[in-house]
Enzyme design. Structure first.
Site, PDB file in Angstrom:
ATOM      1  N   GLU A  60     -45.206 -81.137  64.348  1.00 41.18           N
ATOM      2  CA  GLU A  60     -45.973 -80.211  63.522  1.00 41.18           C
ATOM      3  C   GLU A  60     -45.614 -80.314  62.052  1.00 41.18           C
ATOM      4  OE1 GLU A  60     -45.972 -78.835  67.695  1.00 41.18           O
ATOM      5  OE2 GLU A  60     -44.398 -79.477  66.307  1.00 41.18           O
ATOM      6  N   HIS A 129     -46.007 -69.382  74.426  1.00 43.60           N
ATOM      7  CA  HIS A 129     -47.384 -69.841  74.231  1.00 43.60           C
ATOM      8  C   HIS A 129     -48.372 -68.682  74.159  1.00 43.60           C
ATOM      9  CE1 HIS A 129     -45.353 -73.407  75.841  1.00 43.60           C
ATOM     10  NE2 HIS A 129     -46.331 -74.148  75.338  1.00 43.60           N
TER      11      HIS A 129
END
Length: 325
Positions: A60, A129
């Site tokens: 990321e 998540h």
């Protein structure tokens, strides 16, 4: 008008903006020539293939940094964090570089970066998540933050975000991905910074962020004939259309804010702060934030449901405010 799903609205918006502007490209996680796991790039591959649509390694910080550099050279990147939770790995690139560069350069550098991040609790994907982190980025100067809760807004806000010269965090909710609605044909946008009065009412104002919009509307329908509920979807939380919220509150005198993120230090607290400053004299009773619990999200479906506001919680909170319980 035609039927379109939320995820196809996202794919269609990206493709249309790539066709409109050659400087737009798509990269990040869950981006590939077959549409990715969630199919957010379906239909794009035939036109652009690998030149302007390419996936990245699971890094990321790397693809956020790539997007920052690309934007500074005049391109308009759209990049995807596959899950909103993963943004934490790239906080320096997002908060220190992308958010600040336009101001630090005295306006000489534009930063037209769209950061797509899918969030949402309710899909049994547990603590790493399922987080709703929008309040973090409203607190970081320089980033616009949008949260579309309908198919119409998903497409219109994404197109507006791509055309903006400032960084925009585009938070989509995966619970809505395969929901379909009728939307107009042609080229249209939803302006950033414009709330929607979803339903008019006289007794209480309920501000619903993202997916909470649907549960609030269901609660308002149940209370129809008992309590007149005005429902507002901010759609954009930075910049926030406070005029619409304040105007509604001045009419009803009562306020409930509903969001899935934990109530503690959540965005609802910011709305109440602004109400206290701008419309205190119209307050008939203390406003309430109905948010998630301050807990890591459990994997168990039944335990997960206890961690964010359900239909009965919204109905109960509205009645509590109305009856001063």
């Amino acid at each position: 008008m035609r039927k379109l799903s939320y995820i196809n609205a996202i794919a269609e918006a990206q493709k249309e903006e790539m066709e409109r502007d050659n400087s737009v490209f798509v990269t990040g996680e869950d981006v590939d020539l077959f549409g990715g796991v969630f199919k957010a790039t379906v239909g794009i591959e035939g036109s652009f293939k690998e030149k302007r649509l390419f996936g990245t390694p699971i890094s990321e910080s790397a693809f956020a940094g790539l997007a920052a550099g690309a934007a500074m050279t005049g391109l308009r990147p759209i990049f995807e964090f596959m899950y909103f939770d993963f943004v934490m790995v790239a906080m320096d690139q997002v908060v220190n570089q992308i958010a600040k560069m336009r101001v630090m350069s005295g306006g000489r550098l534009k930063m037209p970066v769209v950061m797509r991040a899918q969030a949402g609790i309710g899909t049994c994907e547990a603590a790493q998540h399922s987080q709703s982190l929008e309040a973090w980025f409203v607190h970081a100067p320089g980033i616009k933050v949008v949260m579309p809760g309908t198919v119409y807004d998903a497409k219109g806000l994404l197109k507006s975000a791509v055309r903006d010269d400032n960084p925009v965090l585009y938070i989509e909710n995966r619970n809505l991905y395969y929901e379909e609605e009728e939307v107009p044909d042609g080229d249209w946008i939803v302006p950033i910074g414009q709330a929607e009065i979803v339903q008019e009412g006289n007794d209480i104002t309920v501000v619903a962020l993202g997916l909470a919009r649907r549960r609030v509307l269901a609660a308002a329908e149940q209370l129809d004939g008992e309590i007149s509920v005005e429902v507002i979807d901010p759609r954009t939380i930075n910049p926030l259309d406070m005029n619409t919220i304040t105007g509604s509150f001045k009419k009803t005198g009562r306020l409930l804010i509903v969001h899935d993120a934990p109530a503690r230090c959540g965005f609802g607290a910011e709305i109440i702060r602004r109400i206290n400053e701008e419309a205190f004299d119209y307050m008939d009773c203390p406003p309430i934030v109905l948010g998630g619990r301050n807990l890591p999200t459990p994997f168990s479906p039944e335990l997960e449901k206890t961690c964010f506001p359900q239909h009965k919680d919204i109905v109960g909170s509205i009645r509590k405010i109305i009856h001063n319980l």
